[in-house]
Design an enzyme around this catalytic site. Structure first.
Site, PDB file in Angstrom:
ATOM      1  N   ASP A  81       1.133  -1.590   0.090  1.00 57.50           N
ATOM      2  CA  ASP A  81       0.272   0.224   0.015  1.00 57.50           C
ATOM      3  C   ASP A  81       0.838   1.166   0.123  1.00 57.50           C
ATOM      4  O   ASP A  81       0.798   2.192  -0.711  1.00 57.50           O
ATOM      5  CB  ASP A  81      -0.747   0.128   0.722  1.00 57.50           C
ATOM      6  CG  ASP A  81      -2.260  -0.791   0.637  1.00 57.50           C
ATOM      7  OD1 ASP A  81      -2.067  -1.638   0.761  1.00 57.50           O
ATOM      8  OD2 ASP A  81      -2.903  -0.542   2.004  1.00 57.50           O
ATOM      9  N   CYS A 122       1.241  -8.489   5.671  1.00 57.49           N
ATOM     10  CA  CYS A 122       0.738  -6.328   5.006  1.00 57.49           C
ATOM     11  C   CYS A 122      -0.716  -6.705   4.928  1.00 57.49           C
ATOM     12  O   CYS A 122      -1.308  -7.504   5.019  1.00 57.49           O
ATOM     13  CB  CYS A 122       1.496  -6.168   3.721  1.00 57.49           C
ATOM     14  SG  CYS A 122       3.263  -6.089   4.941  1.00 57.49           S
ATOM     15  N   ASP A 123      -0.880  -5.273   4.785  1.00 58.61           N
ATOM     16  CA  ASP A 123      -2.356  -4.614   4.478  1.00 58.61           C
ATOM     17  C   ASP A 123      -3.996  -5.594   3.940  1.00 58.61           C
ATOM     18  O   ASP A 123      -4.498  -5.662   5.142  1.00 58.61           O
ATOM     19  CB  ASP A 123      -2.621  -3.752   4.249  1.00 58.61           C
ATOM     20  CG  ASP A 123      -1.974  -1.863   4.879  1.00 58.61           C
ATOM     21  OD1 ASP A 123      -0.216  -2.633   5.519  1.00 58.61           O
ATOM     22  OD2 ASP A 123      -1.533  -1.155   5.315  1.00 58.61           O
ATOM     23  N   CYS A 195       5.543  -2.009   8.220  1.00 57.89           N
ATOM     24  CA  CYS A 195       5.853  -1.168   8.484  1.00 57.89           C
ATOM     25  C   CYS A 195       5.861  -0.995  10.601  1.00 57.89           C
ATOM     26  O   CYS A 195       4.632  -1.376  10.847  1.00 57.89           O
ATOM     27  CB  CYS A 195       5.216   0.190   8.336  1.00 57.89           C
ATOM     28  SG  CYS A 195       5.743   0.516   5.812  1.00 57.89           S
ATOM     29  N   GLU A 491      -6.265   4.715   0.106  1.00 61.88           N
ATOM     30  CA  GLU A 491      -6.042   5.299   1.014  1.00 61.88           C
ATOM     31  C   GLU A 491      -6.235   6.561   0.329  1.00 61.88           C
ATOM     32  O   GLU A 491      -4.915   7.336  -0.293  1.00 61.88           O
ATOM     33  CB  GLU A 491      -5.254   4.469   1.859  1.00 61.88           C
ATOM     34  CG  GLU A 491      -5.697   3.100   1.976  1.00 61.88           C
ATOM     35  CD  GLU A 491      -4.347   2.305   3.046  1.00 61.88           C
ATOM     36  OE1 GLU A 491      -3.394   2.303   2.653  1.00 61.88           O
ATOM     37  OE2 GLU A 491      -4.887   1.630   3.398  1.00 61.88           O
ATOM     38  N   SER A 517      -4.966   5.387   5.789  1.00 62.22           N
ATOM     39  CA  SER A 517      -3.564   3.911   5.967  1.00 62.22           C
ATOM     40  C   SER A 517      -3.537   4.272   6.916  1.00 62.22           C
ATOM     41  O   SER A 517      -3.975   5.331   7.941  1.00 62.22           O
ATOM     42  CB  SER A 517      -2.539   4.984   5.541  1.00 62.22           C
ATOM     43  OG  SER A 517      -1.662   3.769   6.064  1.00 62.22           O
TER      44      SER A 517
END
Length: 611
Positions: A81, A122-123, A195, A491, A517
């Site tokens: 992302d 991840c996202d 992250c 986002e 985000s």
């Protein structure tokens, strides 16, 4: 006794052809009759959160085989992302969630797998796999790649901690020199892993612990730390145990839908509120609940948000703490422990370890246990060495952080706020609700009234913010960015970051039918439902309209007379609720997604009534 699903393709003379092909994959005579377990990996070199997963699938596979199963690995796609942010690539992020869920279903059902281990990070990958796990309802364990170490650099003779969002904000800050901006950029993301703040990826990996589908430490143990290897090994062993309990002992309590029931979803949402997690988790929990056939709605989220305090503040809500600090403070088991002691948890739910949540908290909450192995695990810390290798270091803090008064994780008595970290607002602007991360909102703007400045796309909003069109006191409205209107529900991290870059972080609000985000903070209100493309009132806002936002009272109102709104609605009905003068190429794949997508209050899943 439930029959192994894989027997469909491994038993009987009629399946000689299938067995011949299974043999070509390496299966031996004595493998037929063992559970075939899908190892669902998501390795890619595009994504730092997944770049280290290449060998993880086979690590899990070997443990499955040692424990008596047959492991077969396959891969899903994974969108970064952060790299897709701020351009047309972000249109593909949320749709990829549903594509991942479908692809897992396709592979598992096509090959009659008996169980699976989901290696995500991840996202959209964790929620996509979660949707698939609950849809398929076969034994399953989640294990993620783990968080990135926080970045660190020295500026003005001071060591500061950094993450991706700092690089974005300072990169657009005209008061930051090119040299300092470059230094921040080089230092912000030092290792493999998701992250380093409580962004969407880490939020979702934490929620799998609360749902009972992953092992303790899954959400917080660093990707680089040697201790994380054991989570992968244990996942391989445990999924075989779950297979035995279901297929041999007829124990359906080990299935995902039995574990992730209504109470478990409420626990996950309570955790999210307590830790100030990403607003995207709301979208994904709503979608996953529908796959599980659990009646979990925005009304439940609203109720919980009024009960649960904010017990942990992590980047982007503060720069003091990152995921490595959450782990040192005892990880998700510690936050769940504090919720339990505050009578805000259903502790009778079950987990993939075969324990009740109460039993798991008693064993892994550092405040309750004296087990040195548990304390050692939660002392696992960062090494501060740039690397893309998993399990590459064994650094430890001298002590755990068990300070529940002033530490990273707090008790209810000493909560960061008695109001939780997420809230649902409603009013004429969002009849079906919208979401704000209250943990990231400064107290001075919990109530905000301002004049609307309207943009028909994220790109136009960015230009307006950086070009000086947006001024203090504005409510920035970005519409036609919802699941249908985007399509894809982008986002809005760049607009929110650039408001900070321009010194407007505490002077403006932002409202959108898109999403944010996990790195977003500030008075940023997303998931406005119904979205503009579905006839929502956000599509009727004009420049200069007064908007009132009242977070304590969970209200958001457009202060325009009903007669005027009726006239505007009639005009939009004629125009077809489409953005004006937006230049955007939309592929056929995205058009298909947009055609079937529901609004955010339904999780942006496909509308089954259209099928």
């Amino acid at each position: 006794m439930p029959k192994l699903r894989s027997a469909t393709s491994t038993q009987g003379r009629n399946m000689a052809g299938a067995r011949a092909l299974w043999r070509a994959t390496g299966m031996k005579e004595n493998d037929f009759g063992k559970p075939i377990i899908a190892v669902v990996n998501s390795f890619t070199q595009f994504v730092p959160g997944h770049v280290h997963l290449k060998d993880m699938g086979q690590l899990v596979a070997r443990e499955i085989e040692k424990a008596g199963g047959v492991a077969k690995e396959f891969n899903t796609i994974a969108v970064d992302d952060g790299i897709a942010m701020g351009h047309g690539g972000m249109l593909y992020s949320l749709p990829s969630r549903d594509l991942i869920a479908d692809s897992v279903e396709y592979m598992v059902n096509a090959h009659c797998a008996d169980a699976m281990v989901c290696i995500s990070n991840c996202d959209k990958i964790t929620p996509g796999m979660l949707m698939a796990a609950l849809r398929l309802n076969i034994p399953c364990v989640f294990v993620s790649g783990g968080p990135m170490e926080a970045g660190k650099t020295k500026l003005s003779d001071k060591i500061i901690k950094l993450d991706l969002v700092d690089a974005m904000i300072q990169g657009a800050n005209p008061n930051v020199s090119d040299e300092d901006s470059a230094q921040i950029e080089r230092s912000a993301c030092p290792t493999c892993g998701s992250c380093s703040g409580m962004f969407t990826a880490n939020s979702m990996n934490c929620l799998t612990e609360a749902l009972g589908l992953s092992l303790p430490g899954n959400g917080s143990c660093l990707a680089t730390h040697a201790d994380r290897k054991q989570l992968f090994l244990d996942a391989g062993k445990q999924v075989v145990e779950l297979c035995k309990r279901y297929y041999e002992q007829e124990d359906d309590s080990v299935l995902p839908r039995s574990i992730a029931n209504k109470k478990a979803f409420e626990n996950a949402m309570s955790l999210d509120i307590a830790m100030g997690g990403s607003t995207n988790t709301v979208l994904h929990l709503l979608a996953a609940a529908q796959e599980a056939e659990v009646d979990f709605t925005m009304a439940d989220i609203d109720r919980l948000s009024r009960q649960v305090p904010c017990l942990s503040k992590v980047a982007p809500n503060t720069q003091k703490y990152h995921m490595e600090d959450v782990h040192r403070a005892g990880g998700i088991m510690a936050i769940l422990g504090e919720l339990d002691r505050a009578n805000l948890l259903h502790n009778d739910t079950r987990t993939v370890l075969g324990m009740s949540l109460a039993e798991q908290i008693a064993k892994y909450d550092i405040v309750l246990t004296k087990d040195e192995a548990v304390h050692k695990f939660f002392r696992a810390g960062p090494a501060g060495i740039r690397t893309t290798e998993a399990f590459s270091q064994d650094c430890r803090w001298d002590t755990v952080d068990d300070d529940r008064e002033n530490g990273c994780i707090r008790s209810k008595t000493f909560a960061y706020s008695q109001d939780g970290g997420l809230a649902m607002l409603s009013g004429n602007l969002a009849m079906d609700g919208c979401i704000v991360k209250t943990a990231g909102v400064d107290e001075s703007i919990l109530k905000f009234t301002g004049d609307a400045i309207v943009f028909e796309s994220q790109e136009d909003a960015v230009a307006g913010i950086l070009g000086g069109k947006v001024q203090a006191g504005h409510v920035v409205v970005i519409r036609y960015e919802g699941p249908k209107g985007g399509p894809g529900m982008q986002e809005m991290l760049y607009p929110t970051s650039y408001l900070k870059s321009m010194g407007l972080g505490k002077a403006c609000a932002l409202l959108t039918d898109g999403r944010f985000s996990g790195g977003t903070s500030g008075l940023s209100i997303g998931h406005c439902s119904p979205e503009a493309a579905a006839g929502g009132l956000i599509g009727l806002v004009k420049d200069g309209d007064k908007i009132e936002i009242d977070i304590p009272n969970r209200s958001i109102q457009l202060c325009v007379a009903e007669e005027e709104l009726a006239q505007r609605r009639a005009e939009q009905d004629k125009l077809g609720w489409q953005p004006v003068n937006r230049q955007r190429e939309v592929s056929f794949a995205l058009k298909v997604y947009g055609h079937f997508a529901t609004s955010a209050d339904k999780g942006a899943v496909r509308d089954k009534t259209k099928i």
